[in-house]
Design an enzyme around this catalytic site. Structure first.
Site, PDB file in Angstrom:
ATOM      1  N   THR A  64       0.708  -1.054  -0.037  1.00 43.49           N
ATOM      2  CA  THR A  64      -0.110  -0.120  -0.053  1.00 43.49           C
ATOM      3  C   THR A  64       0.944   1.294   0.082  1.00 43.49           C
ATOM      4  OG1 THR A  64      -1.965   1.051   1.041  1.00 43.49           O
ATOM      5  CG2 THR A  64      -0.205   0.161   2.669  1.00 43.49           C
ATOM      6  N   LYS A  68       3.721   1.375  -3.500  1.00 42.69           N
ATOM      7  CA  LYS A  68       3.278   0.599  -4.620  1.00 42.69           C
ATOM      8  C   LYS A  68       4.207   0.776  -6.000  1.00 42.69           C
ATOM      9  CE  LYS A  68      -1.617   0.399  -3.468  1.00 42.69           C
ATOM     10  NZ  LYS A  68      -3.072   0.751  -4.278  1.00 42.69           N
ATOM     11  N   ASN A  89       0.314  -3.907  -6.252  1.00 38.20           N
ATOM     12  CA  ASN A  89      -0.198  -4.070  -4.916  1.00 38.20           C
ATOM     13  C   ASN A  89      -0.129  -5.207  -4.378  1.00 38.20           C
ATOM     14  OD1 ASN A  89      -2.407  -5.569  -6.162  1.00 38.20           O
ATOM     15  ND2 ASN A  89      -4.031  -4.326  -5.136  1.00 38.20           N
ATOM     16  N   ASP A 104      -5.857  -4.194  -8.156  1.00 38.48           N
ATOM     17  CA  ASP A 104      -6.981  -2.770  -8.143  1.00 38.48           C
ATOM     18  C   ASP A 104      -7.809  -2.793  -9.057  1.00 38.48           C
ATOM     19  OD1 ASP A 104      -6.131  -1.987  -5.579  1.00 38.48           O
ATOM     20  OD2 ASP A 104      -4.677  -0.658  -6.060  1.00 38.48           O
ATOM     21  N   ALA A 133      -4.368   5.130  -7.471  1.00 37.94           N
ATOM     22  CA  ALA A 133      -5.896   4.374  -7.665  1.00 37.94           C
ATOM     23  C   ALA A 133      -6.417   4.805  -9.236  1.00 37.94           C
ATOM     24  CB  ALA A 133      -6.641   4.898  -6.463  1.00 37.94           C
ATOM     25  N   ASN A 153      -7.886  16.618 -11.934  1.00 36.28           N
ATOM     26  CA  ASN A 153      -7.061  16.457 -10.825  1.00 36.28           C
ATOM     27  C   ASN A 153      -6.640  17.845 -10.599  1.00 36.28           C
ATOM     28  OD1 ASN A 153      -5.651  14.661  -9.121  1.00 36.28           O
ATOM     29  ND2 ASN A 153      -3.872  15.229 -10.252  1.00 36.28           N
TER      30      ASN A 153
END
Ligand code: NAP
Length: 283
Positions: A64, A68, A89, A104, A133, A153
Site C-alpha cells: 500500500t 506501490k 499491490n 486494483d 488508484a 485533478n
C-alpha cells in the site's frame, strides 16, 4: 502437517489497514491456516526488507501507500496488469522469485459490475484524481474501450500525463484541472462520476471536491474512499438522487483476487463485507 500461509501488508503507515481482517475472514472460511501481519516499512527501509523477503518465510504481501511504485524495482517478474498500471499491490513469493501483480483494476471493475450492475461500455465517465488508484481505474476503462473520459485533478499536469498513457480506442480522453471552466459541463453530462482522490477520507474531510453540486438523478457516483463508508461525496450525491457505490466493495474484490493468487482459494465476499463494516464501526 497442514500448511500455514505467511502473508502480510507493507506500507507506511499501515496501522489502520483493514487487510488483516479481510484475509483472516477468508482463511477461516476456507479452513486455511494463516498468519497475516502488517509491516510498517518506510521507503528508506524497503531495500533491506525486500532482500529479506527473498530469503523466505513470507509467501506473499499486499503493498500500500507509498510503496506501490517503489517495490517494482525489486520484482523478478511483473504481471500484465502491474506493467499496465505501473504499480504493484500484490507480491507472490515463489521460493525467492518475486512476482508483482496489481489487483486494483480487477477490484474496481468487479465492484462496478457486481455491486452497481454497471459495465461502463460507451459511457461518459468523469474521474477525480490522477494518483495510483486513478491509474488502475483508467487501466480498467482503457480495457473496456469506448468510454468518453474526463480526468480532473488538482495538479493538472498529472491528469495530462495519465491521459497520455491511455490507448483511447476510439473514444475521447480529456485532462483538466479542478479550476477548469469545463468542469461543470463535464460533470453535468457524465453518466458515471468517480472519486479516486483522497478527499473525503478520514483526516482529509476539510477539502471538498469541486462541482459536486451539479450531480443529478440518473448518474452513478462512485467513491473509492471507504473510511468513512459514506463519504461527503456519496452523502451529497445520494441527497441529489444519484445512485451511489462505496469503496469497500473495490477493497474486498481486490483482496479476493490477491487471496486467490496466493492460495488458489475462493473468497466469502458478503461475509468479508460484514466483518469489515463491524471493523469500520469500531475504529
Ligand atoms: P495517491 O497516489 O497519493 O493520489 C492521491 C490523489 O488525491 C491525487 O490525485 C491527489 O492530487 C489527490 N489529492 C490528495 N489530497 C488532495 C487535496 N487536498 N486536494 C485535491 N486533491 C488531493 O493515492 P491513491 O493510492 O491514488 O489513493 C487515493 C485514495 O483512494 C485514498 O483515499 C485510498 O485510500 C483510496 N483507495 C481505495 C482503494 C479501494 O480498494 N477502495 C484502492 C486504492 C486506493 P494531486 O495529484 O494534485 O496531489
Amino acid at each position: 502437517m497442514k500448511r500455514v500461509y505467511s502473508l502480510g501488508i507493507i506500507g507506511h503507515p499501515v496501522g489502520h489497514t483493514l487487510s488483516p481482517v479481510l484475509h483472516k475472514t477468508a482463511a477461516e472460511h476456507n479452513g486455511i491456516e494463516l498468519d497475516y501481519k502488517p509491516y510498517d516499512v518506510s521507503p528508506d527501509e524497503l531495500r533491506g526488507f525486500m532482500e529479506g523477503l527473498r530469503g523466505g518465510g513470507i509467501d506473499g504481501l499486499n503493498v500500500t501507500v507509498p510503496l506501490k511504485v517503489a517495490v517494482m524495482d525489486f520484482m523478478d517478474e511483473l504481471s500484465a496488469a502491474a506493467r499496465g498500471i505501473g504499480a504493484v499491490n500484490t507480491i507472490i513469493n515463489k521460493e525467492g522469485k518475486l512476482v508483482g501483480d496489481n489487483t486494483d483494476e480487477y477490484g474496481f471493475i468487479t465492484s462496478m459490475a457486481e455491486n452497481a450492475g454497471e459495465d461502463m461500455a460507451c459511457k461518459k465517465v468523469f474521474l477525480y484524481g490522477a494518483g495510483g488508484a486513478a491509474r488502475a481505474i483508467c487501466g480498467a476503462i482503457d480495457n473496456i474501450g469506448g468510454v468518453d473520459l474526463v480526468i480532473a485533478n488538482r495538479t493538472e499536469s498529472k491528469a495530462e500525463k495519465l491521459a497520455a498513457r491511455l490507448g483511447n480506442r476510439g473514444a475521447s480522453v480529456e485532462a483538466i484541472g479542478f479550476d477548469s471552466d469545463k468542469l461543470v459541463d463535464s460533470i453535468r453530462s457524465a453518466d458515471i462520476i468517480i472519486n479516486a482522490t483522497s478527499i473525503g477520507m478520514k483526516g482529509n474531510t476539510e477539502e471538498r471536491l469541486p462541482g459536486v453540486e451539479y450531480i443529478s438523478k440518473g448518474q452513478l457516483v462512485v467513491d473509492i474512499v471507504y473510511r468513512p463508508l459514506e463519504t461527503p461525496l456519496l452523502k451529497q450525491a445520494g441527497a441529489r438522487g444519484a445512485r451511489t457505490l462505496d469503496g469497500l466493495w473495490m477493497l474486498i474484490h481486490q483482496g479476493a483476487r490477491s487471496f486467490k493468487l496466493w492460495t488458489g482459494a475462493g473468497f466469502p465476499i458478503d461475509l468479508a463485507r460484514e466483518k469489515l463494516l463491524l471493523e469500520l464501526n469500531n475504529n
